[in-house]
Scaffold this motif. Sequence first.
Motif, short mmCIF file in Angstrom:
data_model
loop_
_atom_site.label_atom_id
_atom_site.label_comp_id
_atom_site.label_asym_id
_atom_site.label_seq_id
_atom_site.Cartn_x
_atom_site.Cartn_y
_atom_site.Cartn_z
N GLY A 31 -6.36 13.37 3.25
CA GLY A 31 -5.61 12.03 2.70
C GLY A 31 -6.53 11.00 3.37
N PHE A 32 -6.91 11.03 4.73
CA PHE A 32 -7.58 9.78 5.00
C PHE A 32 -9.08 9.70 4.62
N ASP A 33 -9.73 10.78 4.55
CA ASP A 33 -11.15 10.83 3.80
C ASP A 33 -11.05 10.09 2.72
N LYS A 34 -10.35 10.23 2.06
CA LYS A 34 -10.23 9.63 0.55
C LYS A 34 -10.36 8.19 0.54
N LEU A 37 0.77 -1.22 -0.01
CA LEU A 37 -0.07 0.09 -0.05
C LEU A 37 0.84 1.34 0.11
N LEU A 38 1.10 1.95 -1.19
CA LEU A 38 1.87 2.92 -1.15
C LEU A 38 0.94 4.48 -1.16
N ASN A 39 1.60 5.46 -0.26
CA ASN A 39 1.10 6.56 -0.06
C ASN A 39 1.51 7.69 -1.12
N LYS A 40 0.82 8.86 -1.45
CA LYS A 40 1.37 9.84 -2.28
C LYS A 40 2.61 10.25 -1.59
N GLY A 41 3.79 10.23 -2.52
CA GLY A 41 5.02 10.99 -2.15
C GLY A 41 5.94 9.60 -1.89
#
Lengths: 455, 87
Positions: B60-63, A389-393
């Motif tokens: 960020g979490f909402d999405k 699971l990758l996050n933005k950035g």
Amino acid sequence: MKNTDKIKYERPIIKRLDAGIPNKFGLRTEYTPMTHIDNVSVKSLVAEFGSPLFVVSEKTIRNTYNQTKRAFTLRYPKVQFAWSYKTNYLDAVCHVFHQEGSWAEVVSGFEYDKAIANGVNGKNIIFNGPDKSESDIEKAINNDSLLHIDHLDELYMVIEMAEKTNKKPKVSIRVNMDTGIYPMWDRFGFNYETGQAWDALNKIMFSQKLELMGLHCHIGTFMLAPYAYSTAAYKLADLALAVEKKFNHNIKYIDLGGGFPSKNTLKGSFLPGNDSNPSIDEFAEAISSALINAGFHPEKLPLLILETGRALIDDAGYLISSVIANKRLSSGKRATIIDAGVNIMFTSFWYDHKVSPAQPFTHYTEDTVLYGPLCMNIDVIRENISLPLLNKGDNLVISMVGAYNMTQWMQFITLRPKIVMIDLNGKVHLIRDSETNATLTDLERVPEHLKKFDL
Amino acid sequence: MKINKNVSISENGFVFNPTTGESFTVNPIGVEIINMIKMHSPEEEIKKFILEKYATDSSGFDKDFYDFIQMLKSYNLFDEENEENEN
Ligand SMILES: Cc1ncc(COP(=O)(O)O)c(C=O)c1O
């Protein structure tokens, strides 16, 4: 609580468990983060040079070169590599190969001049390809380079230039042939089976104006069948022995071109290329046995030249990229958009590249499509990949991208990024700067009458 | 939002839906969210809890939260009849 005291965030996911069969997303892809390349941290590279960023490992080039060379020198006494410029003609990369002893193999006037500018002696340049201009040929003759003739028009032009320059050009012919591989590459050179190659050799010998040095072929690329090389070696040896018999002239070298596969995974393969592609030793064995058994006098064994490209440089190239966004497609499929597109990574059309996150992650994964940043439907880096699971950035490292990407990349929609090389001591060198708007607009001209407009 | 009461979820994230025979895995943050939904925590409370515990921001979490709920729905883990009864 400060953000830094909090637990590292991972987005919530739920994944259906299917009974053990590998699905179209393949088996698990890459489950260790790639935080460093040659002991240099990926994060520090991004901080200093930006993202996306190509990284070339000098150590890997040298190791791969020496392993490959050894596979041949163990089995055959006279071996010479010639670096295939088109595969990666960044000067720094060429210099590493030349330091290791590789000659240069070029296919255009541009590449020829690059090799000369890199300091390669003209006699160590092999000039291939169907498009050599008169001035290219003249230059090559004056520098004693090895001209590999592709077609009869070129042969006649070289004979003319020999008269004009009063020199005896060093030539070989490129031969195409049936090696049992489909598709057969017959557009380059002279055909073996129909007697074209033999005819061209006779023309060269009877002209007495050219010095016939060798025989060349390049039977294809990413070849998965070592036996095709033994067929090619037998056929070239057969021609060499026929020339010797008829003209009492020794062929100095047999050049079997390039075409060995790297460890990449071709699209559609079920098994990773690392496990299934034949090793260099298998190719070396096929070629060496064919030449040794061909009937040459032991003292007149021709030099074996190899123009190996891909297999020598793919492993040494990495592309660091960053996650721009995560999306859910209408089909329910997860999509991740990264900042490296097919314009700089066109080998994504051929390979299922290995993609590794550059930071630690948990074992939870999602089946994902990996998109590049271009506003173009074709911009897909991996159609199906199981990714943590990758996050933005977050950063990703795409592996084995050293061949062809840094030469065939396109300036399209975005500018081309920087390329760095990590040397043997872990020092990072910028070897190609990123483009700026001026790189392109400096070449453009707007006609006077178009300069003004009111909107 | 109501998780179907037959759906069982283990501490280590194994979810079983006896109605369909399907099973799923959920990561730890997902387990926390499902358990809160099971306890009838309102959406706002769940978000507040997550934002306090994890290093992420609200947009960020909402999405991700919305996406997760959509996935639970698409796997038929919500008790839709019940939801209608409640309305
Ligand atoms: C004449 C010639 N030699 C060598 C090469 C290098 O081939 P590879 O990268 O498949 O080893 C090529 C590539 O197309 C070629 O055309």
